[in-house]
Design a protein around this motif. Structure first.
Motif, PDB file in Angstrom:
ATOM      1  N   GLY A 199     -18.709 -16.157  -0.122  1.00 42.76           N
ATOM      2  CA  GLY A 199     -19.239 -15.429  -1.388  1.00 42.76           C
ATOM      3  C   GLY A 199     -18.112 -15.834  -2.509  1.00 42.76           C
ATOM      4  N   GLY A 200     -16.928 -16.477  -2.202  1.00 43.18           N
ATOM      5  CA  GLY A 200     -16.105 -16.899  -3.160  1.00 43.18           C
ATOM      6  C   GLY A 200     -14.665 -16.400  -2.903  1.00 43.18           C
ATOM      7  N   THR A 201     -13.707 -17.295  -2.816  1.00 42.21           N
ATOM      8  CA  THR A 201     -12.167 -16.810  -2.405  1.00 42.21           C
ATOM      9  C   THR A 201     -11.612 -15.881  -3.271  1.00 42.21           C
ATOM     10  OG1 THR A 201     -11.355 -18.624  -3.632  1.00 42.21           O
ATOM     11  CG2 THR A 201     -11.932 -19.125  -1.396  1.00 42.21           C
ATOM     12  N   ASP A 202     -10.673 -14.975  -2.689  1.00 38.95           N
ATOM     13  CA  ASP A 202      -9.826 -14.271  -3.616  1.00 38.95           C
ATOM     14  C   ASP A 202      -9.553 -15.022  -4.574  1.00 38.95           C
ATOM     15  OD1 ASP A 202     -10.219 -12.469  -1.537  1.00 38.95           O
ATOM     16  OD2 ASP A 202      -8.064 -12.299  -0.980  1.00 38.95           O
ATOM     17  N   GLU A 203      -9.054 -16.056  -4.960  1.00 43.61           N
ATOM     18  CA  GLU A 203      -8.523 -16.818  -6.090  1.00 43.61           C
ATOM     19  C   GLU A 203      -9.651 -16.949  -7.045  1.00 43.61           C
ATOM     20  OE1 GLU A 203      -5.985 -17.392  -2.661  1.00 43.61           O
ATOM     21  OE2 GLU A 203      -8.008 -17.866  -2.944  1.00 43.61           O
ATOM     22  N   ILE A 204     -10.928 -17.392  -6.536  1.00 41.43           N
ATOM     23  CA  ILE A 204     -12.007 -17.363  -7.543  1.00 41.43           C
ATOM     24  C   ILE A 204     -12.304 -16.196  -8.098  1.00 41.43           C
ATOM     25  CG2 ILE A 204     -14.462 -18.070  -7.434  1.00 41.43           C
ATOM     26  CD1 ILE A 204     -12.423 -20.590  -7.347  1.00 41.43           C
ATOM     27  N   MET A 205     -12.324 -15.093  -7.382  1.00 38.16           N
ATOM     28  CA  MET A 205     -12.599 -13.760  -7.845  1.00 38.16           C
ATOM     29  C   MET A 205     -11.729 -13.387  -8.746  1.00 38.16           C
ATOM     30  SD  MET A 205     -15.460 -12.834  -6.201  1.00 38.16           S
ATOM     31  CE  MET A 205     -15.835 -14.612  -6.218  1.00 38.16           C
ATOM     32  N   ARG A 206     -10.418 -13.686  -8.740  1.00 38.84           N
ATOM     33  CA  ARG A 206      -9.467 -13.084  -9.685  1.00 38.84           C
ATOM     34  C   ARG A 206      -9.635 -13.822 -10.823  1.00 38.84           C
ATOM     35  NH1 ARG A 206      -6.084 -13.002  -5.110  1.00 38.84           N
ATOM     36  NH2 ARG A 206      -5.169 -11.078  -4.558  1.00 38.84           N
ATOM     37  N   ASN A 207      -9.863 -15.119 -10.911  1.00 39.63           N
ATOM     38  CA  ASN A 207     -10.399 -16.044 -12.128  1.00 39.63           C
ATOM     39  C   ASN A 207     -11.542 -15.578 -12.844  1.00 39.63           C
ATOM     40  OD1 ASN A 207      -8.119 -17.862 -12.002  1.00 39.63           O
ATOM     41  ND2 ASN A 207      -9.528 -19.642 -10.909  1.00 39.63           N
ATOM     42  N   ILE A 208     -12.667 -15.270 -12.025  1.00 37.02           N
ATOM     43  CA  ILE A 208     -13.844 -14.706 -12.608  1.00 37.02           C
ATOM     44  C   ILE A 208     -13.466 -13.197 -13.330  1.00 37.02           C
ATOM     45  CG2 ILE A 208     -16.058 -13.432 -12.277  1.00 37.02           C
ATOM     46  CD1 ILE A 208     -16.233 -15.685  -9.847  1.00 37.02           C
ATOM     47  N   ILE A 209     -12.837 -12.408 -12.608  1.00 31.10           N
ATOM     48  CA  ILE A 209     -12.332 -11.204 -13.215  1.00 31.10           C
ATOM     49  C   ILE A 209     -11.402 -11.252 -14.555  1.00 31.10           C
ATOM     50  CG2 ILE A 209     -11.087  -8.986 -13.053  1.00 31.10           C
ATOM     51  CD1 ILE A 209     -11.898  -9.190 -10.021  1.00 31.10           C
ATOM     52  N   ALA A 210     -10.396 -12.443 -14.570  1.00 33.42           N
ATOM     53  CA  ALA A 210      -9.582 -12.620 -15.609  1.00 33.42           C
ATOM     54  C   ALA A 210     -10.319 -13.109 -16.918  1.00 33.42           C
ATOM     55  CB  ALA A 210      -8.584 -13.399 -15.164  1.00 33.42           C
ATOM     56  N   GLU A 211     -11.101 -14.068 -16.596  1.00 34.87           N
ATOM     57  CA  GLU A 211     -11.949 -14.651 -17.591  1.00 34.87           C
ATOM     58  C   GLU A 211     -13.042 -13.933 -18.047  1.00 34.87           C
ATOM     59  OE1 GLU A 211     -12.948 -18.855 -16.448  1.00 34.87           O
ATOM     60  OE2 GLU A 211     -10.751 -19.050 -15.627  1.00 34.87           O
ATOM     61  N   ARG A 212     -13.919 -13.212 -17.324  1.00 35.89           N
ATOM     62  CA  ARG A 212     -15.214 -12.888 -17.717  1.00 35.89           C
ATOM     63  C   ARG A 212     -15.336 -11.162 -18.009  1.00 35.89           C
ATOM     64  NH1 ARG A 212     -19.360 -16.334 -13.857  1.00 35.89           N
ATOM     65  NH2 ARG A 212     -18.241 -18.411 -14.053  1.00 35.89           N
ATOM     66  N   VAL A 213     -14.330 -10.888 -17.210  1.00 35.46           N
ATOM     67  CA  VAL A 213     -14.169  -9.239 -17.422  1.00 35.46           C
ATOM     68  C   VAL A 213     -13.028  -9.083 -18.568  1.00 35.46           C
ATOM     69  CG1 VAL A 213     -13.768  -6.825 -16.273  1.00 35.46           C
ATOM     70  CG2 VAL A 213     -15.099  -8.570 -15.247  1.00 35.46           C
ATOM     71  N   LEU A 214     -11.862  -9.407 -18.272  1.00 29.94           N
ATOM     72  CA  LEU A 214     -10.869  -9.242 -19.037  1.00 29.94           C
ATOM     73  C   LEU A 214     -10.589 -10.051 -20.336  1.00 29.94           C
ATOM     74  CD1 LEU A 214      -8.119  -8.563 -16.405  1.00 29.94           C
ATOM     75  CD2 LEU A 214      -9.557  -6.921 -17.540  1.00 29.94           C
ATOM     76  N   GLY A 215     -11.359 -11.169 -20.361  1.00 27.28           N
ATOM     77  CA  GLY A 215     -11.725 -12.097 -21.681  1.00 27.28           C
ATOM     78  C   GLY A 215     -10.271 -12.856 -21.597  1.00 27.28           C
ATOM     79  N   MET A 216      -9.560 -13.043 -20.591  1.00 27.01           N
ATOM     80  CA  MET A 216      -8.401 -13.928 -20.740  1.00 27.01           C
ATOM     81  C   MET A 216      -8.745 -15.682 -20.722  1.00 27.01           C
ATOM     82  SD  MET A 216      -6.145 -11.978 -17.806  1.00 27.01           S
ATOM     83  CE  MET A 216      -4.519 -13.002 -18.034  1.00 27.01           C
ATOM     84  N   PRO A 217      -7.899 -16.510 -21.241  1.00 29.19           N
ATOM     85  CA  PRO A 217      -8.348 -17.759 -21.418  1.00 29.19           C
ATOM     86  C   PRO A 217      -8.622 -18.498 -20.037  1.00 29.19           C
ATOM     87  CG  PRO A 217      -6.360 -17.272 -22.643  1.00 29.19           C
ATOM     88  CD  PRO A 217      -6.520 -16.204 -21.954  1.00 29.19           C
TER      89      PRO A 217
END
Length: 412
Positions: free
Chosen positions: A373-391
């Protein structure tokens, strides 16, 4: 957000508890530990369906009950205490494919596939990841070429849970290599008995074989099994993946299984060291408290997301939070339980080990939950970009035609 039940909700919760007290299957833990996971989960799903308790938030015409989002959440809360959890084979259908079809499927596709899915008469698997396209799903190379009213598919998929035991599959393919990789994909559903489909189970470190390689050779799929428009496969896949991360997070991590907070709490109560029961040890209590807080947070995140899903909304990127937390937590709890049990913690024979060897077996299976369902690293990218609005990460191939993306020094 008010987590107290309203009078109507409290009445519904009491009704759910009363029905579960009379109908929850006996001995299901022992049967599942003995390898009868599929049988137990299918039997329980059919009992629920026949009694009107399956897929509560789905529309009635598709096998559900059309109840409110909060009632679906209440049911899930109470069911998890006394009944079998959904196995991966049911999660792919009920937690991913069903919600995706309600958003993107035709009326005929919904009527045909959703009711048998709700009763577990048809089991689904997922044909997404490939040797060259796992975390970067849009890099997939399985081709689908139109031939009259059919599509001819050739390629290879991997890490397909339960594919060797499934009836139908969801499949994403490349139909146009001349456009950027996210735009040339098309989504299908396919009967796993179709000629040219060959699942090959992969042996895992635990000795089990839940995952598969799946080879597709000149597989012919009718155009009526296409989901949404040609080239819209990425959008369909994103709807499904958001539901997948919700389902995986809610179930505790794909293929993780076994260990629960309640079980670890009971283990700490039952074991002693020179100072008495381990539950009285401050370090043990701090660990348990930390994991309890995390589980409570996951439950609340899932409750919000389930409510959005039941309203017809697509689960948002917040569902990645639960998925990211649960995978490592299962692994850490399993390792800690083995430490608490000392030398007995490594015994893997269910008839001899504490709590039927849940801890060593979960430790072996938990890494899969951090990939599925997506690696830990991919989940962190999704949260950073789409939840926290980071670049976002720089993606140099994003706008290149797929067949011009370099691979191994050559164009694709």
């Amino acid at each position: 957000m008010d987590f107290n039940d309203s009078p109507e909700e409290a009445e519904f919760r009491a009704e759910v508890r009363a029905w579960l007290a009379k109908n929850a299957p006996e001995g299901w833990r022992e049967r599942m530990a003995a390898g009868q996971v599929q049988e137990v989960c299918k039997e329980w799903q059919r009992v629920k369906y026949d009694a009107g308790w399956a897929c509560l938030s789905w529309p009635k015409e598709y096998g559900g009950q059309g109840l409110s989002p909060i009632k679906s959440v209440i049911w899930s809360q109470e069911e998890s205490k006394v009944a079998p959890p959904s196995a991966a084979m049911l999660v792919v259908g009920l937690g991913m494919t069903g919600p995706m079809l309600m958003v993107h499927g035709t009326e005929e596709q919904k009527q045909t596939h959703l009711p048998p899915m709700a009763r577990a008469d048809i089991i689904w698997c997922q044909l997404f990841s490939e040797p060259a396209g796992g975390s970067d799903l849009a890099a997939l190379r399985t081709r689908a070429v139109k031939d009259g009213d059919e599509w001819v598919v050739n390629g290879q998929k991997i890490w397909s849970s339960g594919a060797h035991q499934s009836d139908w599959a969801i499949l994403v393919t490349r139909t146009d290599p001349t456009v950027p990789k996210h735009k040339g994909l098309t989504f299908f559903i396919v009967d796993m008995k179709t000629p040219g489909i060959e699942p090959r189970p992969i042996k895992q470190i635990s000795g089990a074989a839940h995952f598969n390689e799946v080879y597709l050779t000149d597989v012919r799929i009718p155009d009526s099994n296409r989901i949404s428009a040609v080239g819209n496969g990425w959008n369909v896949a994103m709807t499904l993946l958001m539901n997948e991360r919700l389902a995986v997070g809610a179930s505790g991590g794909a293929a993780g299984g076994g260990v629960s907070w309640d079980g670890l709490f009971e283990l700490a109560r039952s074991l002693e060291d020179d100072d008495g029961p381990l539950i009285n040890n401050q370090a043990v209590r701090e660990k348990l408290a930390d994991w309890y807080v995390r589980e409570a947070g996951v439950r609340n995140v899932n409750a919000r997301t389930l409510s959005a899903l039941s309203r017809g909304d697509t689960p948002g990127p917040e569902s990645s939070i639960a998925k990211l937390i649960q995978g490592p937590q299962k692994q850490n709890m399993a390792s800690y339980g083995m430490d608490l049990a000392d030398m007995a913690g490594g015994i893997s024979d269910p008839d001899l080990a504490v709590q039927r060897a849940a801890y060593p077996w979960t430790l072996l299976g938990a890494p899969a939950g951090r990939i599925a369902g997506g690696t830990d690293e991919i989940m962190r990218n999704i949260i950073a970009e789409r939840v926290l609005g980071m670049p976002g990460d720089i993606r140099v191939d994003k706008d290149l035609p797929f067949n011009q993306i370099p691979t191994g020094g050559k164009a694709a």
